[in-house]
Design an enzyme around this catalytic site. Structure first.
Site, PDB file in Angstrom:
ATOM      1  N   HIS A  97       0.823  -1.224   0.000  1.00 30.67           N
ATOM      2  CA  HIS A  97       0.000   0.000   0.000  1.00 30.67           C
ATOM      3  C   HIS A  97       0.852   1.268   0.000  1.00 30.67           C
ATOM      4  O   HIS A  97       0.348   2.341  -0.298  1.00 30.67           O
ATOM      5  CB  HIS A  97      -1.061  -0.021   1.112  1.00 30.67           C
ATOM      6  CG  HIS A  97      -0.589   0.322   2.490  1.00 30.67           C
ATOM      7  ND1 HIS A  97      -0.291  -0.620   3.443  1.00 30.67           N
ATOM      8  CD2 HIS A  97      -0.383   1.513   3.097  1.00 30.67           C
ATOM      9  CE1 HIS A  97       0.066  -0.030   4.569  1.00 30.67           C
ATOM     10  NE2 HIS A  97       0.028   1.257   4.388  1.00 30.67           N
ATOM     11  N   ASP A 233       1.307  -7.687   2.478  1.00 33.08           N
ATOM     12  CA  ASP A 233       1.360  -6.264   2.121  1.00 33.08           C
ATOM     13  C   ASP A 233       2.809  -5.790   1.915  1.00 33.08           C
ATOM     14  O   ASP A 233       3.349  -5.058   2.735  1.00 33.08           O
ATOM     15  CB  ASP A 233       0.673  -5.467   3.245  1.00 33.08           C
ATOM     16  CG  ASP A 233       0.362  -4.033   2.832  1.00 33.08           C
ATOM     17  OD1 ASP A 233       0.901  -3.580   1.808  1.00 33.08           O
ATOM     18  OD2 ASP A 233      -0.408  -3.365   3.548  1.00 33.08           O
ATOM     19  N   SER A 662       4.083   2.362   8.340  1.00 37.79           N
ATOM     20  CA  SER A 662       3.871   1.380   7.285  1.00 37.79           C
ATOM     21  C   SER A 662       5.186   1.146   6.568  1.00 37.79           C
ATOM     22  O   SER A 662       5.863   2.100   6.187  1.00 37.79           O
ATOM     23  CB  SER A 662       2.842   1.877   6.291  1.00 37.79           C
ATOM     24  OG  SER A 662       1.573   1.555   6.764  1.00 37.79           O
TER      25      SER A 662
HETATM   26  N1  ARG Z   1      -4.749   0.458   7.745  1.00 35.15           N
HETATM   27  C1  ARG Z   1      -3.475   0.537   7.100  1.00 35.15           C
HETATM   28  C2  ARG Z   1      -2.920   1.947   7.335  1.00 35.15           C
HETATM   29  O1  ARG Z   1      -3.407   2.617   8.124  1.00 35.15           O
HETATM   30  C3  ARG Z   1      -3.514   0.135   5.672  1.00 35.15           C
HETATM   31  C4  ARG Z   1      -4.240   1.056   4.749  1.00 35.15           C
HETATM   32  C5  ARG Z   1      -4.289   0.617   3.314  1.00 35.15           C
HETATM   33  N2  ARG Z   1      -5.329  -0.343   3.029  1.00 35.15           N
HETATM   34  C6  ARG Z   1      -6.667  -0.068   2.866  1.00 35.15           C
HETATM   35  N3  ARG Z   1      -7.503  -1.073   2.666  1.00 35.15           N
HETATM   36  N4  ARG Z   1      -7.167   1.132   2.876  1.00 35.15           N
HETATM   37  O2  ARG Z   1      -2.718   2.842   6.661  1.00 35.15           O
HETATM   38  N1  GLU Z   2      -1.184   1.377   7.619  1.00 37.56           N
HETATM   39  C1  GLU Z   2      -0.556   2.434   8.376  1.00 37.56           C
HETATM   40  C2  GLU Z   2       0.353   3.295   7.494  1.00 37.56           C
HETATM   41  O1  GLU Z   2       0.084   3.463   6.336  1.00 37.56           O
HETATM   42  C3  GLU Z   2       0.191   1.861   9.504  1.00 37.56           C
HETATM   43  C4  GLU Z   2      -0.768   1.360  10.464  1.00 37.56           C
HETATM   44  C5  GLU Z   2      -0.957   2.292  11.620  1.00 37.56           C
HETATM   45  O2  GLU Z   2      -1.542   3.373  11.507  1.00 37.56           O
HETATM   46  O3  GLU Z   2      -0.491   1.841  12.658  1.00 37.56           O
HETATM   47  O4  GLU Z   2       1.279   3.918   7.952  1.00 37.56           O
END
Ligand code: ARG
Ligand code: GLU
Length: 731
Positions: A97, A233, A662
């Protein structure tokens, strides 16, 4: 034993119990995992704790200015994610991502790398990404004295700001590096301390490999923020440098970058209880807010933002399910909006469940008690709690309206974003004449070209009307545009008419406007009904909300700065960590499961069998391809399976992480790579505000799943050969 000494003993016991309670509530919790620590301070603050928890390295091996250390393998990826060097040839690992935009940009209808994955067969096939950079941190210095010179406690927020800005500018002009070297100065502890970071930036970063979405984004939004998780991921990039190994713009002659350090990769994995550390660039936390602020987040701000996005997402989902083309057009937008929607729900629930407001109040009570008995502390901090109360009460309606305005006008109604871009164009004309307009026009044209590729006016109209309704119902009438001063029923009719008559939803009509002379075009834009509504809305907001909001916010920021210093002074037994601010940090903890609900316990590791368990043929979130299913059937796992006979996919730990982490490496006790951070477990997303070791967990991909996909699924064994695989547990 006399009665007297018995009493004394009892009261001593009581004191000890009380002391323990204080330590448990506010003190340094050895196994807690709370904290995003500054790498250069590990030696002074954390080394002992980390070693007690199992780390076999010294702080110097984690961060050193003179010798190669772990920090030399940690890279700020494009400024928004973390990545790490995993080979002597500059190979970079980050999340799928994080590389999503680049993978998408190289994709075409015929060669859709999001769908099929991408693997460069040779270095010549690796794909350049203009604009993407890899940034290393060379050293970190405390510059507080220089930056805070001339600042005192009696100054107003703006006086403080102007002195600090002046000092930073002077520091920067004294410390100019070469073209790719830069010193960055950042505030810590709400401006009580300043550190300077010497950075080196490499602008040639190429795409090397990415799994298809049904691995890299497996589970998509349904599984996002959720444990147990089965997502691979990850994506791979490579840093290139000039022939002298120095930073250089893209050139075919550039060579793979030779790093000072790269992370060896452990093939032995982790077990529950093992030490882990995560190194990266966490974006933002607010761990030291007063109870009033936390109450506002739980009761006012999070619910408002959740409700708005709930409405927008439901509308998008309805259209996306009905039409495959719409689904493709809106999937990335949907993911972006759903990501924080889901996070806020988790955050609000978690703050409530862990009684965060009451905990903050307890802390404040203890703070006040300690400050009261010391006249010097009382003089400096005695007024804080009352002042916080006044300021938070004063800001509440403005901050609620700000969230509403940001979510409705700036983020979720697309035609309003178009209006704001076109409004900038009108301002250019009015301030800088035709030259200003013509200068800006290509950028606007490019933006619109992109925007309309993935635009559906029916969705937008429905979102526009629904969110405007919500705004009218919930925001004080005096902060609404005049158009809203009608009954709900007539508002809907009026808004439909405005939307229908506007040229801003129609690419051809906008193109026609752009063909006019600048003067006529500006006239046409300003006469558009959406433009008129936008100007009215923005005008009311700027005048009645934005001004008072920023004034009170600046006062709150100064109180927060004082409170932060007060906490440090009043709790000398506690080691504080500064809130995240996108600078390099180390967090450490243990591999550990958790109990999300009564009688439910989540184990800390998932396996490949679980991926196949979740498989739903042809479902856009949980589909799998034949190649992966074949590997499952033949159990062709090579050296990547663990003792269970399956390949480990993800694991969780008590490392304290946030957005920006991330792509961060998960590192074992000896400095080897064991995983790749990409998410947090939903029940613990309140860790940005109130870390709680019982339910806050970060989610990582097991590095063996990454290697399994690269080697067995993609057949890219040449990449594995570049890496250094080690066996720390079975030496
Ligand atoms: N939750 C993760 C982060 O905060 C992954 C986000 C990307 N994936 C998604 N399905 N939106 O950013
Ligand atoms: N998915 C998050 C990011 O893009 C990391 C997850 C979080 O917020 O801990 O940085």
């Amino acid at each position: 034993m006399s009665v007297f000494s018995g009493l004394k003993l009892k009261s001593m016991k009581l004191i000890r119990v009380l002391l323990l309670a204080v330590v448990l509530c506010f003190g340094n919790l050895a196994f807690a995992g709370e904290g995003m620590w500054l790498p250069q301070l590990l030696k002074a603050l954390n080394e002992g704790d980390m070693q007690t928890m199992g780390m076999k390295l010294t702080a110097e091996q984690v961060y050193s200015v003179n010798e190669g250390s772990l920090k030399d393998a940690i890279v700020h990826f494009g400024g928004f994610c973390t990545s790490e060097v995993i080979s002597p040839e500059g190979l970079l690992l980050t999340n799928h991502h994080c590389g999503y935009g680049q993978i998408q940009s190289h994709s075409t209808i015929e060669d859709n790398y999001l769908k099929k994955g991408f693997w460069a067969a040779t270095k010549a096939d690796e794909k350049a990404n203009p604009g993407l950079f890899a940034r290393f941190i060379e050293r970190i210095d405390d510059v507080s004295e220089i930056i805070l010179k001339g600042v005192n406690d009696d100054m107003s927020p703006s006086e403080v700001q102007s002195i600090v800005d002046k000092n930073i500018n002077a520091y920067m002009s004294d410390n100019q590096g070469s073209q790719y070297e830069e010193w960055m100065v950042r505030p810590f502890f709400n401006g009580n301390q300043y550190f300077a970071f010497k950075t080196v930036t490499y602008p040639d970063v190429r795409l090397v490999g990415a799994p298809p979405e049904n691995i890299g984004k497996f589970g998509a939004d349904t599984d996002n923020w959720v444990w147990p998780r089965h997502t691979g991921d990850f994506s791979l990039f490579r840093i290139y440098a000039g022939t002298d190994n120095q930073p250089a713009e893209y050139s075919a002659d550039n060579q793979p970058f030779v790093p000072k350090h790269y992370l060896p990769i452990s093939m032995d994995g982790v077990s529950e209880g093992d030490f882990t550390m995560v190194f990266g660039f966490p974006g933002r936390t607010n761990q030291y807010l007063p109870s009033q602020a936390v109450r506002q987040i739980v009761e006012i701000n999070d619910p408002a933002k959740i409700e708005i996005r709930d409405v927008a997402l439901k509308i998008m989902d309805k259209y996306m399910r009905a039409d495959e083309k719409v689904r493709l057009q809106y999937s990335s937008k949907f993911a972006r909006i759903a990501n924080y929607w889901k996070k806020w729900i988790g955050e609000k629930t978690g703050l409530e469940k862990t009684n965060a407001v009451a905990k903050k109040q307890d802390l404040e009570e203890e703070f006040t008690k300690r400050v009261k008995v010391d006249s010097k502390l009382w003089g400096q901090y005695g007024h804080l709690m009352k002042k916080f109360g006044e300021k938070y009460a004063a800001i509440e309606r403005y901050s609620f309206t700000k969230d509403y305005y940001d979510e409705v006008v700036r983020r979720n109604v697309e035609i309003m974003t178009v209006a704001s871009v076109l409004d900038r164009m009108v301002s250019r004309f009015e301030n800088n004449g035709e030259a200003g307009y013509n200068d800006f026009k290509p950028r606007v044209a490019g933006y619109l070209e992109n925007h309309f590729k993935n635009y559906n006016a029916n969705i937008d109209q429905e979102v526009f009307i629904a969110l405007s309704d919500l705004y009218r119902d919930n925001v004080d009438r005096e902060y609404c545009p005049t158009t809203f001063s009608v009954t709900a029923k007539s508002l809907e009719v009026a808004l439909t008419d405005i939307f229908q008559r506007s040229a801003f939803k129609d690419q051809d009509k906008l193109k026609a406007i752009f063909e006019m002379t600048p003067e006529d075009a500006v006239k046409a834009l300003k006469g558009d009904p959406i433009y008129i509504l936008f100007s009215d809305w923005k005008g009311v907001y700027d005048e009645k909300v934005a001004g008072p909001y920023s004034e009170i916010k600046a006062e709150i920021d100064l109180l927060q700065k004082r409170y932060m210093r007060g906490l440090i002074d009043a709790f000398p037994e506690k080691t504080f960590w500064p809130d995240a601010n996108s600078t390099m940090r180390v967090t450490y903890g243990k591999v550990q499961g958790y109990e999300p609900r009564d009688a439910v316990y989540y184990k800390p590791v998932t396996h490949f069998d679980g991926v196949v368990e979740k498989y739903i043929p042809d479902d856009y979130e949980f589909d799998l391809d034949e190649k992966l299913l074949d590997l499952y059937r033949s159990k062709d796992y090579g050296p990547y399976a663990d003792a269970t006979g399956s390949v480990p996919v993800c694991f969780i730990g008590t490392n304290h992480t946030t957005g920006g982490n991330s792509g961060s490496p998960a590192i074992d006790a000896e400095g080897n790579l064991i995983g790749l951070n990409f998410d947090r477990a939903w029940e613990g997303t309140m860790s940005d505000i109130n870390y709680d070791p019982s339910i806050c967990r970060n989610i990582m991909v097991d590095i063996r799943y990454v290697l399994f996909v690269v080697d067995k699924y993609a057949g890219a064994s040449h990449l594995i050969e570049e890496m250094t695989l080690v066996h720390p547990k079975t030496k």
